[in-house]
Design a protein around this motif. Structure first.
Motif, PDB file in Angstrom:
ATOM      1  N   PRO A   1      35.598  57.819  32.625  1.00 51.35           N
ATOM      2  CA  PRO A   1      36.194  57.113  33.698  1.00 51.35           C
ATOM      3  C   PRO A   1      35.443  56.224  34.401  1.00 51.35           C
ATOM      4  O   PRO A   1      35.592  55.154  35.117  1.00 51.35           O
ATOM      5  N   ILE A   2      34.036  56.885  34.607  1.00 49.90           N
ATOM      6  CA  ILE A   2      33.291  56.058  35.476  1.00 49.90           C
ATOM      7  C   ILE A   2      32.488  54.939  34.948  1.00 49.90           C
ATOM      8  O   ILE A   2      32.243  53.916  35.473  1.00 49.90           O
TER       9      ILE A   2
ATOM     10  N   SER B   1      34.024  53.812  31.643  1.00 45.97           N
ATOM     11  CA  SER B   1      34.800  52.942  30.476  1.00 45.97           C
ATOM     12  C   SER B   1      35.646  51.839  30.926  1.00 45.97           C
ATOM     13  O   SER B   1      36.335  52.140  32.019  1.00 45.97           O
ATOM     14  N   SER B   2      35.714  50.658  30.278  1.00 44.17           N
ATOM     15  CA  SER B   2      36.256  49.508  30.974  1.00 44.17           C
ATOM     16  C   SER B   2      37.562  49.652  30.640  1.00 44.17           C
ATOM     17  O   SER B   2      38.227  50.613  29.876  1.00 44.17           O
TER      18      SER B   2
ATOM     19  N   LEU C   1      29.323  46.905  28.765  1.00 44.89           N
ATOM     20  CA  LEU C   1      28.675  47.566  29.988  1.00 44.89           C
ATOM     21  C   LEU C   1      28.040  46.568  31.120  1.00 44.89           C
ATOM     22  O   LEU C   1      27.135  46.124  30.340  1.00 44.89           O
TER      23      LEU C   1
ATOM     24  N   ILE D   1      33.962  48.251  36.964  1.00 44.49           N
ATOM     25  CA  ILE D   1      33.788  47.961  35.410  1.00 44.49           C
ATOM     26  C   ILE D   1      34.080  49.125  34.575  1.00 44.49           C
ATOM     27  O   ILE D   1      34.091  49.268  33.546  1.00 44.49           O
ATOM     28  N   SER D   2      35.197  50.032  35.434  1.00 43.97           N
ATOM     29  CA  SER D   2      35.594  51.228  34.689  1.00 43.97           C
ATOM     30  C   SER D   2      37.167  51.568  35.180  1.00 43.97           C
ATOM     31  O   SER D   2      37.624  50.687  35.807  1.00 43.97           O
ATOM     32  N   THR D   3      37.683  52.460  34.520  1.00 40.31           N
ATOM     33  CA  THR D   3      38.973  52.917  35.165  1.00 40.31           C
ATOM     34  C   THR D   3      39.009  53.552  36.355  1.00 40.31           C
ATOM     35  O   THR D   3      39.969  54.002  36.708  1.00 40.31           O
TER      36      THR D   3
END
Lengths: 773, 310
Positions: free
Chosen positions: B258-259, B261-262, A582, A521-523
């Motif tokens: 980072p955890i 954020s798409s 999210l 869901i994230s970078t």
């Protein structure tokens, strides 16, 4: 060539038995057993048992294993099969030299196995590690073709595959999250790891379920002869382990535990860190091992871990918010020698992974949790038909229970209960394969068949495959059928052609089905990433991989060069749509997925060197991994966020004296793909970035040097009951600020766009003391 | 829902910063040769002057101000009535186009925005369509309270009312004394946690009122004083517009986490045309206000009932 005629080779008998370390009574995995004339040979299995099919005759049988002196026994095989156990005595010289890989190099030449590395525990312990903590996954990440997804992560990407595409098995049970501290450290306590095998694509037919790799970790059985243990005190963690006989030579136990205490130091940093900040983990491994008799061994393993990180931010109305996640894994294994040619292993396991969030915040305290539960069974048979054919077959089954998101109010709160429907899946698998030797050619061919059925009880949402709008939802009762996928036919083929004693060519093809997938869901991969099981909306991932390569040994096997090229194509790959929000509590999460394909290809080179005092390896990987999902990035293919085009790994260990050794690792890889803005536009008072194509850009290149020195005390050498070892290490010795993330946005205070680089670790020196008795 | 995860984002950011460091980074990348037309327009159901703002995108770095797009022909057509109005550019604010006075959208009507712009390459046309629906939430009142356990300058705004179970997305824009916060400060809200429920004193917005923020946001950010009028402007959003606004708010932030954020990606848009960004939405709107009697009152006047009633 593949006909049953190949099994009819005249009368064949067997020599079989266990290979043990007489010091601990533990069996040895991966020991090589062969006749002195090298006509017949095999390798001991996961319980140290071997079967050698031979024609009647008299043989000198040699048994060798890394770290032990070779043993030779003469045996006469006339009318009946013979039982022959080996007890290998420790070779201190070799142990001190920290041989790199536990399968001998000559064996690796002949095995019809590509992309597999087996790593011994001594290697793992001698590698420099973050904050003095030894780490299996960090060793794995030093292999060609294996890459860290990002700074500080112990998840790993194999040949461009996702972190979720690795099947990680601990004593046969799958592990869903292998990282402590949000993945900064691995779950696997170096004190209990006995053997590690990594398959990068050419999976034996007994493995499937995940398409990129299989990491098989065996834990220590415990000392059958005497009590032994260890205690370690480091800056980050303290740990202990103890093992010993309950009934000598029959029943042993092993237990090990770790607890981090980095949060103890937080009060010293009270000006920088909010009060009551939690950042802690613990884990416990326990195992019982029962050698019932010569034909039966039983083991019972359990693993439990917990991570917590949270803060008290009263200024923001948050009294406490704690993220937590835990693994609970149990496995039962029964190894049975049915007859001298046929063995059976049954593994029953139960894996549970939970991620959660506990909040105590103004007006709206709530608990959020997500769970994956997988109970399963594996039945594996190995039939040593004759000296040229070894057949493996089996029947496995697993149930997958995913509860993606449950939110519960706590006390008086405005938060309502919110539960995303769970998904239940049943997946039986059957496989058969044969390893066949034809002179210098060794073939392994097989097939695996699996199905997946999505069943109730659940509320199934139906999304239109084109518009992704939800058009229906339906309730299903317990075990009521929802959707089945029955085309899971996975052919496997590999060959090894030993052109000379020191040179072989290899090739392989493997197809694999994967029924549960994860999307980030994230970078940066993390605990909040979402798992999706195959359903009416999500098709199973199917992967085809072809690889070719060669192995060449030089200087009497002191140097080995191996090269592999691979091409992998994945179908039904999923990724989240642009701007998905999210995802974690979204009831319509399956509607956020977009499906497509991905492919990766590359070349891996590995140069291993192993001399009396110096050893290590140099690895290089060139690879590309692309996604092609029509509804993402305007339909244009884009780079996998986990792909690093160039990667170098250098591992060097130097045994200075018997008590002192030093090691260094240097890792380099091209910067992670990312997306930078190319422009901006105004909306309201803000500026919003306009981005280029997804992952078109790259973060700065990553490189890092780690150094370590181990100094043993004299205790053990002087015959004392205990010995100690100091470990001094420096992580990131030249203090490079490797990027974890680069983000861009409008800085209102400066009234302009700004970008920031977030990094995790600067230079980190550490010291630890290990006591063993 | 969004509110809670905004908190979560903040906390994760705190955690990330606890264990990590950040430093300024200069992105070395050529600016796009393409210039985008940026469109900003909400058509509300409150009679008044409606606006369409047109600007051009600019290179990513630097302090350049976007160039206003003047001379465009901007019309909004009512598909049901087969009528249209032309928006006229304000000579005082180049690039800002005003509707006739007392113009507004009507429930059930579909509105088509059309922009014709002359460029060196000829006339380019951009179009978007949006349907006005009725307002989904029955709001009886709002109230404020000073949060004594929060930092000094925070006030929370509570709402009393009943949610429509058929509606899921709201856009909340705070205002003080008629000065509203900019759109990127707005809170796109998904109602999963109170869908269809009756709420009393549900804290729906937080005002961060400081002298420092006045410099950034203007008079809407001044610390509350007796006699001030606090308002919430609430829009009932479609899911698509919600996606646009929530992405906008996330992208407007200078630091991503980072955890959670798409992947960075361009905002969705409902505008059709070459190289265009932004959104046109016909949204029903409600403005609910209360008067500040004691700015440092720490409780709502009416006892709150924090548990929503379904």
């Amino acid at each position: 060539m593949f006909s049953l005629a190949s099994f009819a080779q005249g009368k064949q008998l067997t020599i079989s038995g266990y290979v043990k370390d007489p010091g601990s009574g533990e069996t040895l995995i991966g020991a090589t057993v062969y006749t002195e004339d090298k006509v017949y040979g095999t390798v001991s299995d996961e319980v140290g048992h071997y079967i050698l099919s031979v024609k009647p005759g008299t043989y000198k049988v040699v048994c060798s294993s890394i770290g032990f002196k070779d043993a030779v026994k003469e045996v006469e095989v006339v009318n009946a099969s013979v039982k022959l156990d080996f007890e290998l005595s420790e070779d201190k010289e070799v142990l001190d030299a920290a041989k790199v890989f536990s399968t001998s190099k000559r064996d690796m030449l002949k095995l019809p196995q590509m992309g597999m590395k087996s790593v011994g525990v001594e290697t793992i312990k001698k590698m420099p590690a973050l904050l003095g903590e030894t780490d299996v996954i960090r060793v794995i990440q030093m292999m060609p073709g294996v890459q860290s997804p990002s700074e500080g992560s112990t998840g790993f990407s194999v040949r461009g595959g996702g972190v979720d595409q690795n099947l990680i098995l601990m004593d046969g049970a799958p592990i869903y999250n292998s990282g402590h501290f949000l993945g900064f450290f691995s779950m696997f306590n170096g004190d209990v790891v006995k053997n590690v095998k990594l398959y990068k694509g050419d999976f034996p037919a007994k493995f499937g379920e995940k398409v990129a790799s299989v990491l098989e970790i065996s834990t220590s059985d415990g000392n059958m002869n005497r009590f032994e243990g260890g205690l370690s005190v480091g800056l980050l963690t303290s740990k202990f382990n103890l093992s010993g006989p309950i009934v000598k030579d029959k029943l042993s136990f092993s237990i090990a535990a770790r607890r981090s205490y980095v949060d103890i130091f937080f009060p010293l940093l009270k000006n920088n860190i909010p009060s009551n900040t939690k950042l802690a983990f613990w884990d416990i491994n326990a195992k019982l091992n029962w050698a019932v008799n010569d034909k039966n061994r039983i083991s019972l393993s359990a693993f439990s871990s917990m991570d917590k990180f949270g803060v008290n931010l009263e200024d923001m109305g948050v009294n406490l918010m704690v993220f937590n996640y835990r693994n609970n894994v149990q496995s039962f294994r029964w190894n049975h020698v049915i007859n001298p040619k046929l063995t059976y292993t049954m593994t029953v396991y139960n894996t549970q992974y939970k991620a959660g969030l506990d909040t105590d915040m103004e007006q709206s305290p709530f608990i959020w949790k997500s769970t994956i539960h997988e109970p399963g069974i594996r039945n594996a048979f190995t039939w040593h038909a004759n000296s040229n054919n070894t057949v493996e077959f089996g029947l496995n089954g697993a149930m997958y229970i995913l509860s993606p998101s449950e939110t519960y109010p706590v006390g008086q709160t405005v938060v309502l209960e919110n539960i995303c429907p769970s998904s239940y899946g049943i997946s039986p698998k059957i496989y058969i394969s044969n390893e066949q030797k034809i002179n210098k050619l060794t073939l392994r061919y097989g097939i695996r068949y699996s199905t997946y059925s999505s069943v109730g009880p659940t509320t199934q949402y139906f999304f239109d495959s084109k518009t992704h709008e939800k058009y229906a939802e339906k309730e299903y009762g317990t075990l009521k059928h929802i959707k089945s996928y029955v085309n899971g036919i996975d052919p496997r083929f590999s060959l090894s052609w030993a052109l000379r004693d020191d040179f072989s060519l290899k090739g392989s093809y493997a197809r694999t089905h994967q029924y549960i997938q994860q999307t980030s869901i994230s970078t940066s991969p993390g605990v909040l990433d979402a798992w999706f099981a195959a359903s009416v909306n999500v098709r199973p991932l199917v992967s085809d991989q072809v690889s070719v390569g060669f192995n060449k040994n030089f200087m009497d096997d002191a140097i080995q060069l191996s090269a592999e090229a691979f091409y992998k194509y994945n179908d039904h790959v999923v990724d989240l749509k642009d701007n998905p929000g999210l995802v974690i509590a979204d009831m319509n999460r399956e509607g956020l997925l977009r499906e497509g394909t991905s492919n990766s290809y590359g070349v891996e080179l590995m140069f291993e060197y192993e001399f009396s005092k110096i050893n290590g390896w140099l690895g290089y990987t060139w690879s590309k991994a692309m996604y092609d999902i029509p509804e993402i990035n305007g339909g244009r293919p884009y780079r996998s966020p986990l792909n690093h085009e160039h990667a170098f790994n250098f591992v060097f260990t130097y045994n200075i004296t018997k008590r002192l050794d030093a090691s260094a690792t240097w890792i380099y890889y091209s910067g992670s793909p990312t997306t930078y803005p190319v422009g901006r536009f105004q909306y309201g008072n803000s500026f919003i970035p306009i981005y280029s194509d997804r992952n078109e850009d790259s973060m700065p290149d990553y490189h890092r040097l780690d150094l370590s020195v181990n100094l043993k005390t004299k205790g053990r050498a002087e015959g004392k009951r205990w010995s100690g070892e100091w470990n001094f290490s420096i992580y990131n010795a030249y203090n490079r600020h490797n990027a974890w993330s680069i983000s861009s946005g409008f800085n209102r205070a400066e009234n302009q766009m700004s970008s920031s680089l977030i990094y995790l670790f600067a230079i980190v020196p550490s010291v630890a003391y290990n006591l063993t008795f | 829902m969004k509110k809670h995860y905004s908190y979560i984002s903040l906390i994760i950011l705190s955690l990330v910063l606890t264990v990590s460091c950040s430093e300024k980074y200069e992105i070395k990348k050529s600016a796009s040769e393409t210039t985008f037309l940026a469109v900003e327009s909400i058509l509300s159901d409150i009679p008044g002057i409606q606006t369409v703002k047109l600007t051009e995108s600019i290179p990513y770095s630097g302090k350049d101000v976007p160039k206003a797009v003047s001379g465009a022909v901007v019309t909004v057509a009512d598909a049901q009535e087969n009528t249209f109005v032309r928006y006229i550019e304000d000579p005082q604010q180049p690039g800002v186009y005003f509707s006739p006075e007392n113009y507004c959208g009507r429930t059930g009507h579909t509105y088509n925005l059309k922009i014709e712009r002359r460029t060196d390459e000829g006339t380019k046309t951009y179009e978007a369509s949006s349907t006005m629906r009725d307002f989904g939430m029955d709001i009886s009142k709002i109230d404020y309270k000073y949060s004594d356990n929060l930092v000094d300058s925070l006030w929370t705004i509570g709402v009393w009312g009943t949610d429509n179970p058929q509606r899921d997305y709201y856009l909340i824009l705070p205002a003080v004394n008629g000065y509203s916060y900019p759109m990127d400060y707005s809170l796109p809200l998904e109602d999963h946690f109170f869908s269809g429920a009756k709420v009393a004193g549900y804290s729906i917005a937080v005002l961060n009122q400081t002298v420092e923020n006045v410099k950034i946001y203007g008079p809407c950010a001044k610390p509350l004083a007796t006699g001030d009028i606090v308002s919430l402007v609430l829009f009932d959003m479609t899911e698509d517009f919600y996606q646009f606004m929530s992405s906008l708010v996330q992208n407007a932030s200078a630091i991503s986490i980072p955890i959670i954020s798409s992947q960075p990606s361009n905002l969705p848009t409902n505008l059709v045309g070459d190289n265009v960004v932004g959104y046109f939405s016909a949204c029903p709107c409600r403005v609910v206000s209360c008067v500040v009697d004691d700015p440092y009152r720490t409780k709502y006047i009416e006892e709150e009932s924090p548990v929503p009633v379904q």
